[in-house]
Design a protein around this motif. Structure first.
Motif, PDB file in Angstrom:
ATOM      1  N   ARG B   2       0.799  -1.225   0.000  1.00  0.00           N
ATOM      2  CA  ARG B   2       0.000   0.000   0.000  1.00  0.00           C
ATOM      3  C   ARG B   2       0.834   1.279   0.000  1.00  0.00           C
ATOM      4  N   TRP B   3       1.977   1.248   0.686  1.00  0.00           N
ATOM      5  CA  TRP B   3       2.719   2.488   0.928  1.00  0.00           C
ATOM      6  C   TRP B   3       3.871   2.723  -0.041  1.00  0.00           C
ATOM      7  N   THR B   4       4.021   1.892  -1.064  1.00  0.00           N
ATOM      8  CA  THR B   4       5.213   1.983  -1.907  1.00  0.00           C
ATOM      9  C   THR B   4       5.420   3.378  -2.499  1.00  0.00           C
ATOM     10  N   GLN B   5       4.372   3.892  -3.122  1.00  0.00           N
ATOM     11  CA  GLN B   5       4.547   5.211  -3.760  1.00  0.00           C
ATOM     12  C   GLN B   5       4.847   6.304  -2.741  1.00  0.00           C
ATOM     13  N   ALA B   6       4.131   6.258  -1.622  1.00  0.00           N
ATOM     14  CA  ALA B   6       4.366   7.276  -0.588  1.00  0.00           C
ATOM     15  C   ALA B   6       5.793   7.194  -0.067  1.00  0.00           C
ATOM     16  N   LEU B   7       6.296   5.966   0.134  1.00  0.00           N
ATOM     17  CA  LEU B   7       7.655   5.825   0.660  1.00  0.00           C
ATOM     18  C   LEU B   7       8.704   6.177  -0.386  1.00  0.00           C
ATOM     19  N   ASP B   8       8.437   5.869  -1.661  1.00  0.00           N
ATOM     20  CA  ASP B   8       9.347   6.332  -2.718  1.00  0.00           C
ATOM     21  C   ASP B   8       9.486   7.853  -2.620  1.00  0.00           C
ATOM     22  N   ALA B   9       8.345   8.511  -2.442  1.00  0.00           N
ATOM     23  CA  ALA B   9       8.364   9.978  -2.326  1.00  0.00           C
ATOM     24  C   ALA B   9       9.089  10.432  -1.070  1.00  0.00           C
ATOM     25  N   ALA B  10       8.935   9.672   0.033  1.00  0.00           N
ATOM     26  CA  ALA B  10       9.567  10.072   1.289  1.00  0.00           C
ATOM     27  C   ALA B  10      11.083   9.930   1.234  1.00  0.00           C
ATOM     28  N   PHE B  11      11.576   8.860   0.584  1.00  0.00           N
ATOM     29  CA  PHE B  11      13.017   8.619   0.554  1.00  0.00           C
ATOM     30  C   PHE B  11      13.729   9.429  -0.531  1.00  0.00           C
ATOM     31  N   GLN B  12      13.020   9.690  -1.633  1.00  0.00           N
ATOM     32  CA  GLN B  12      13.652  10.454  -2.707  1.00  0.00           C
ATOM     33  C   GLN B  12      12.716  11.578  -3.152  1.00  0.00           C
ATOM     34  N   PRO B  13      12.494  12.520  -2.242  1.00  0.00           N
ATOM     35  CA  PRO B  13      11.515  13.581  -2.526  1.00  0.00           C
ATOM     36  C   PRO B  13      12.083  14.634  -3.478  1.00  0.00           C
ATOM     37  N   GLN B  14      11.175  15.230  -4.222  1.00  0.00           N
ATOM     38  CA  GLN B  14      11.552  16.407  -5.016  1.00  0.00           C
ATOM     39  C   GLN B  14      11.179  17.691  -4.283  1.00  0.00           C
ATOM     40  N   VAL B  15      10.075  17.606  -3.522  1.00  0.00           N
ATOM     41  CA  VAL B  15       9.584  18.796  -2.818  1.00  0.00           C
ATOM     42  C   VAL B  15       9.443  18.469  -1.334  1.00  0.00           C
ATOM     43  N   VAL B  16      10.131  19.236  -0.492  1.00  0.00           N
ATOM     44  CA  VAL B  16      10.117  19.002   0.949  1.00  0.00           C
ATOM     45  C   VAL B  16       9.675  20.264   1.673  1.00  0.00           C
TER      46      VAL B  16
END
Lengths: 488, 488
Positions: B2-16
């Protein structure tokens, strides 16, 4: 004991003859442990008696000392002869030493029973016959002999020259070398130490008996591989341990270790269960490594005995605290809940978020600033009836505290440890998230300085816990009390 | 998952967006872990996406990045929001994050269940209700969040910026900090790491599931305090461990540790016996400390699996060898007698006196000079059918070997370790009688350099033995074979 006078002469000799020192030795190139290295190392330790070199090919002074072809030619009585000769010529050398009435002979030479070869065994038998017949006092063979800062002799270079109250009886030369240096860094200085190798004449029990009477020795450390007379060692240990703590590493307790022992000093390793019983019956304090032995020597020198094994842990962060609590519990040290009044009082001056006001106490602010919070916290845990031991484990990251701040903190903790205003021991460890070489060096300096000021600083909490538990156990033994019930 | 996309974003974010970064923060004085420190640390790791500061009192840029009064004002979708705000305002912040459809929220804020106070528990309940209702992806609270060199983000300063194949799932922030630095010094570099604190949404099992699929991760390290769903963790571990080794430190296995766990991340420690069974059933590799975890990560990266646990120990002196043999035996590594033909061949070129040609091998000459003897010895023990593992433990005393000699020796041993011409792993430790600061620094440099060249160098032999035994055990588990019979 029979050997007292001979050993007095061996540890604090006035006249030393090095048999096997050689004029051909090139300075700086001499083989480690050769006759010449003894000359150099004794001088480095400030030996001011008379030194003689013995070499059958001598034609004038050797390395600056008068040389003779045989020990019989030395013009005065020899206190200590060091035999650093090839094994096959040792029998002749021993005969000459006996004829010259040398008080003690240290045989550095190796190559006997411990080689496992027939040749070595036969040579050993010949030498032992000579020794029996002549009654020579012999330290060794295959050992590094005596180290005595007060007598200004020792078999290695860079040995600490300042004397202290700890003795070390080591079958192994390497272990004597390691321990003299590493324990010294932990504030341990030596009265007398010796490596006796295969122990043809003087063995662990003999040195124990001698050091029990030695006025300069308060604590006796031992590294043994084999035992010559178990009954005698047990009885001596029992008698001595009530006056002087005996800290013992027994090597060869496993099958692999026992094989190594046979190959090293031709001794018998012995059964692990037998040694468990020995420790229990005698009150001798057990160590399983030289690192542990050094921890214990520091602890017995500088830490006041705790009344129990319930500790408060102050300082290291959440996850680290958890693992530290587990590690301490494995060593018998519990971190009980603090008394309700302590927790309530702490909560009045500790910010809740990110802190732990239970035990472990993780209160960053305590170790910073003007240290008022530290004083208040030490006062609270010092008076807490649930606490027997205070473990202070501050973080020393360069980017979080200045050197001045660190010095102030360490000074305050040291003052508390020495004064022990609540009668509870305080032990220190230092932590750092990073492994920065500069920080490591700074921590290492602190670790060395603190014991010199009489404060125990440990490499990590598990080691601190183990040493404190052993110290407690020893004092319980002395009290003749039943072993502490394990607390929850 | 369930969380794959969210965690991809968390580990390699473009916007923080850093919620709680403050214009009033004085550089260099900012509180460790404050919003501003995240800004600084992300920059230090080379973060090149867009950074925003969120602060209700913002009146212009904060620490050089655009600032907004609420996350809803950020002009683009936010991948990762870091909430570093006082606990009481967190509920409002979470509502805003949900409304702004932030992909993942890392809650740094602490002060909830883990305080043990009613106030914290009530606040936690409010936040969890919001999270449940909105379906927010949350890392934390009371955790340090993600570290990903490839994504150029991480919560501490001086974190290694070079990526590698090891992941670390750590409930504790301090342990993430410690491990990132110390394991890095042992040649361990990270794909993704995370500290998830109280784990309101994502827990250890979720990160495990995520990292099992992560292409950049070959080895998964874990530090857990509590377990949310034991059954799920067990099943995941069982499935994953055959593809990627899982190395786990479980904190809180003792009563003291469990109390610390409750106070740290409000988790339940769990029974030691339950965990013994967990390790046995899953093939997950056990470590009891972070030091051990780092040893294991290095070992699993660089050491080839031994076919058995019979080692030859080359190099350290007599008494040290004995204690090393005992210490290794306690870790399950035996030092068997070498094959008769090996011993016979060794005796042809080794001087008898002062050497041990059995096992341990104590042959000083092997590690000196032109290293011909080393090559011959390695050839002999490499072919010896009684030997599965080669432990090389040279002495590195400054007064006995020059830096050039040391470099040559270490290079030769490294070549052997990497090439493993006889299919047997070689592990290194370094010894020194003295504790000279210069020597310590030199050893430390070697310890750091060797793993970078793909060679495992251990702090001491007991630690080497333990890690090798665990590596062997893991591969036996993979083979589905019965556990190795303990050899004598």
């Amino acid at each position: 004991m029979r050997w007292t006078q001979a050993l007095d002469a061996a540890f604090q000799p006035q006249v030393v003859a090095i048999i096997g020192a050689s004029a051909e030795a090139v300075p700086g190139k001499q083989r480690f442990g050769s006759g010449n290295s003894f000359l150099g190392n004794y001088r480095e330790l400030g030996f001011s008696g008379r030194l003689y070199a013995i070499n059958p090919r001598a034609q004038g002074p050797v390395a600056g000392v008068p040389a003779f072809r045989s020990i019989g030619e030395v013009p005065e009585p020899v206190d200590l002869a060091v035999a650093a000769v090839p094994a096959p010529v040792l029998p002749g050398v021993l005969e000459e030493c006996a004829a010259a009435r040398v008080k003690a002979v240290h045989i550095y030479t190796a190559g006997f029973e411990e080689t496992g070869f027939e040749e070595g065994r036969l040579l050993a038998a010949r030498c032992r016959e000579i020794i029996r017949r002549t009654g020579l006092c012999v330290i060794g063979p295959n050992g590094m002999g005596p180290y005595c800062p007060k007598g200004h002799i020792g078999p290695f270079d860079r040995l600490p020259s300042e004397p202290g109250p700890v003795a070390f009886i080591s079958q192994s030369g390497g272990n004597l070398n390691w321990f003299s240096h590493h324990a010294a860094e932990m504030g341990v200085r030596f009265s007398k130490a010796v490596s006796f190798g295969n122990g043809w004449v003087l063995h662990g029990d003999d040195f124990l008996e001698y050091l029990a009477e030695d006025q300069d020795t308060r604590i006796i450390c031992m590294y043994l591989e084999g035992i010559r007379d178990g009954r005698r060692l047990l009885e001596l240990a029992r008698r001595i341990v009530v006056h002087k703590p005996i800290l013992l590493v027994k090597g060869g307790l496993t099958a692999s270790g026992a094989r190594a022992v046979a190959s090293h000093t031709a001794s018998l390793g012995g059964e692990a269960q037998v040694w468990d019983a020995f420790y229990k019956q005698t009150g001798v304090v057990r160590a399983d490594s030289l690192e542990e032995l050094a921890d214990l020597a520091m602890t017995f020198l500088y830490v006041q005995p705790p009344r129990g094994l319930r500790a408060v842990l102050m300082g290291i962060g959440g996850g680290n605290s958890v693992l530290a609590a587990d590690a301490l519990a494995r060593e018998g040290i519990t971190l009980p809940a603090l008394a309700p009044e302590t927790t309530a009082e702490l909560a009045t001056f500790v910010p809740l978020a990110g802190s732990m006001v239970r035990n472990p106490l993780d209160i960053g602010a305590v170790f910073r600033g003007d240290l008022t919070l530290l004083d208040r916290t030490l006062g609270l845990v010092g008076r807490d009836p649930n606490v027997d031991i205070i473990l202070a484990a501050p973080h020393l990251d360069l980017n979080r505290s200045s050197p001045e701040e660190t010095d102030r903190l360490v000074a305050r903790l040291s003052d508390y440890a020495r004064a022990a205003p609540h009668g509870k021991p305080l032990a220190l460890t230092f932590h750092s998230f990073s492994n920065d070489p500069e920080e490591m060096a700074a921590r290492q300096r602190l670790m060395v300085q603190l014991p010199q000021r009489g404060v125990a600083a440990f490499r990590d909490l598990a080691r601190a816990g183990r040493a404190l538990a052993r110290l407690h156990q020893y004092h319980r033994f002395l009290d003749g009390a039943a072993p502490e019930r394990a607390s929850a």
